[in-house]
Design a protein around this motif. Structure first.
Motif, PDB file in Angstrom:
ATOM      1  N   UNK A  62       0.873  -1.172   0.000  1.00  0.00           N
ATOM      2  CA  UNK A  62       0.000   0.000   0.000  1.00  0.00           C
ATOM      3  C   UNK A  62       0.910   1.221   0.000  1.00  0.00           C
ATOM      4  N   UNK A  63       0.700   2.128  -0.938  1.00  0.00           N
ATOM      5  CA  UNK A  63       1.693   3.157  -1.236  1.00  0.00           C
ATOM      6  C   UNK A  63       1.220   4.539  -0.790  1.00  0.00           C
ATOM      7  N   UNK A  64       1.887   5.072   0.223  1.00  0.00           N
ATOM      8  CA  UNK A  64       1.655   6.440   0.677  1.00  0.00           C
ATOM      9  C   UNK A  64       2.723   7.307   0.017  1.00  0.00           C
ATOM     10  N   UNK A  65       2.352   7.989  -1.065  1.00  0.00           N
ATOM     11  CA  UNK A  65       3.348   8.651  -1.910  1.00  0.00           C
ATOM     12  C   UNK A  65       3.127  10.159  -1.973  1.00  0.00           C
ATOM     13  N   UNK A  66       4.219  10.890  -1.847  1.00  0.00           N
ATOM     14  CA  UNK A  66       4.215  12.337  -2.051  1.00  0.00           C
ATOM     15  C   UNK A  66       4.753  12.636  -3.438  1.00  0.00           C
ATOM     16  N   UNK A  67       3.965  13.340  -4.247  1.00  0.00           N
ATOM     17  CA  UNK A  67       4.408  13.771  -5.571  1.00  0.00           C
ATOM     18  C   UNK A  67       5.275  15.019  -5.378  1.00  0.00           C
ATOM     19  N   UNK A  68       6.583  14.910  -5.676  1.00  0.00           N
ATOM     20  CA  UNK A  68       7.529  15.948  -5.263  1.00  0.00           C
ATOM     21  C   UNK A  68       7.328  17.279  -5.994  1.00  0.00           C
ATOM     22  N   UNK A  70       4.521  18.634  -7.118  1.00  0.00           N
ATOM     23  CA  UNK A  70       3.316  19.349  -6.664  1.00  0.00           C
ATOM     24  C   UNK A  70       3.179  19.401  -5.151  1.00  0.00           C
ATOM     25  N   UNK A  71       3.973  18.574  -4.443  1.00  0.00           N
ATOM     26  CA  UNK A  71       3.893  18.430  -2.985  1.00  0.00           C
ATOM     27  C   UNK A  71       2.493  17.976  -2.550  1.00  0.00           C
ATOM     28  N   UNK A  72       1.905  17.085  -3.359  1.00  0.00           N
ATOM     29  CA  UNK A  72       0.569  16.558  -3.086  1.00  0.00           C
ATOM     30  C   UNK A  72       0.631  15.050  -2.848  1.00  0.00           C
ATOM     31  N   UNK A  73      -0.351  14.538  -2.115  1.00  0.00           N
ATOM     32  CA  UNK A  73      -0.443  13.104  -1.876  1.00  0.00           C
ATOM     33  C   UNK A  73      -1.114  12.443  -3.079  1.00  0.00           C
ATOM     34  N   UNK A  74      -0.658  11.238  -3.400  1.00  0.00           N
ATOM     35  CA  UNK A  74      -1.219  10.494  -4.516  1.00  0.00           C
ATOM     36  C   UNK A  74      -2.412   9.673  -4.014  1.00  0.00           C
ATOM     37  N   UNK A  75      -3.535   9.821  -4.701  1.00  0.00           N
ATOM     38  CA  UNK A  75      -4.776   9.167  -4.308  1.00  0.00           C
ATOM     39  C   UNK A  75      -5.413   8.544  -5.547  1.00  0.00           C
ATOM     40  N   UNK A  76      -6.113   7.426  -5.358  1.00  0.00           N
ATOM     41  CA  UNK A  76      -6.873   6.855  -6.457  1.00  0.00           C
ATOM     42  C   UNK A  76      -8.332   6.698  -6.030  1.00  0.00           C
ATOM     43  N   UNK A  77      -9.215   6.828  -7.009  1.00  0.00           N
ATOM     44  CA  UNK A  77     -10.636   6.537  -6.798  1.00  0.00           C
ATOM     45  C   UNK A  77     -10.945   5.356  -7.702  1.00  0.00           C
ATOM     46  N   UNK A  78     -11.218   4.205  -7.089  1.00  0.00           N
ATOM     47  CA  UNK A  78     -11.264   2.950  -7.827  1.00  0.00           C
ATOM     48  C   UNK A  78     -12.608   2.242  -7.640  1.00  0.00           C
TER      49      UNK A  78
END
Length: 202
Positions: A62-68, A70-78
């Motif tokens: 499970x991936x808690x990722x910061x997009x460097x 944009x400094x935003x968290x990566x989220x998916x709606x699935x």
């Protein structure tokens, strides 16, 4: 060594990604009882884990990722079939064969979002966490990392119905107030991101 309370394991049903087992176990009073277990593991793997002391395998990342950029968290709606609806989640996927969870995390992040994993924070990353231990032995690694690149859906599999979002702290705060379906791990991570920001990942 831990006491082995499970005495017998019987397959009830099986498919490619999930099997049901009946476990005969001894409760604290010494009585034999039965419990239905859902597992990602095949019978031989689970038998070796329960009765032969084999090391438990991590099933998913499970991936808690910061997009460097944009400094935003990566989220998916699935779309999830058991819910017959879309749910907000973190990118995630099963560990294939003998690959390590960090390799799986990079692969799944690319497949689901098109983004490239840069670096994993191994001090914060935790393997073998459980979401519903009363029902399943499924274990996952929560992988804290940074990533880069442009969001893309070109690597999705046929049955993956996913919308990728990069969310700021303010956008996450607003999302948390909405009446939407959300994975519990995403909910906890979103709460932390609102409070801590990008320090959560570094």
């Amino acid at each position: 060594m831990k006491e082995n309370k499970i005495k017998k394991l019987t397959t009830m049903a099986g498919s490619k990604f999930l099997s049901l087992y009946d476990a005969e176990y001894e409760n604290k009073m010494g009585s034999l009882k039965h419990w239905t277990i859902a597992s990602r593991k095949d019978y031989e793997t689970l038998k070796k884990q329960y009765f032969e002391g084999a090391e438990e395998r991590v099933d998913a990342a499970i991936i808690a990722a910061l997009h460097v950029e944009s400094k935003k968290i990566v989220c998916v709606r699935q779309f999830r079939v058991p819910l017959n609806d879309y749910v907000y989640e973190l990118p995630a996927g099963l560990v294939d064969g003998n690959e390590s969870f960090d390799v799986a995390a990079a692969r799944e992040l690319k497949e689901e979002t098109g983004l490239e994993l840069i670096e994993i924070n191994h001090e914060k990353t935790k393997k073998k966490v459980y979401a519903s231990a009363g029902m399943t032995d499924e274990s996952a690694a929560i992988v804290f990392c940074t990533c880069k690149g442009t969001v893309s859906n070109e690597f999705l599999e046929e049955d993956e119905d996913i919308e990728v979002m990069l969310l700021s702290q303010d956008e996450v705060k607003k999302l948390l107030k909405e009446d939407v379906k959300m994975d519990m791990r995403a909910f906890i991570m979103f709460q932390a991101f609102v409070e801590i920001g990008e320090k959560l990942f570094r």
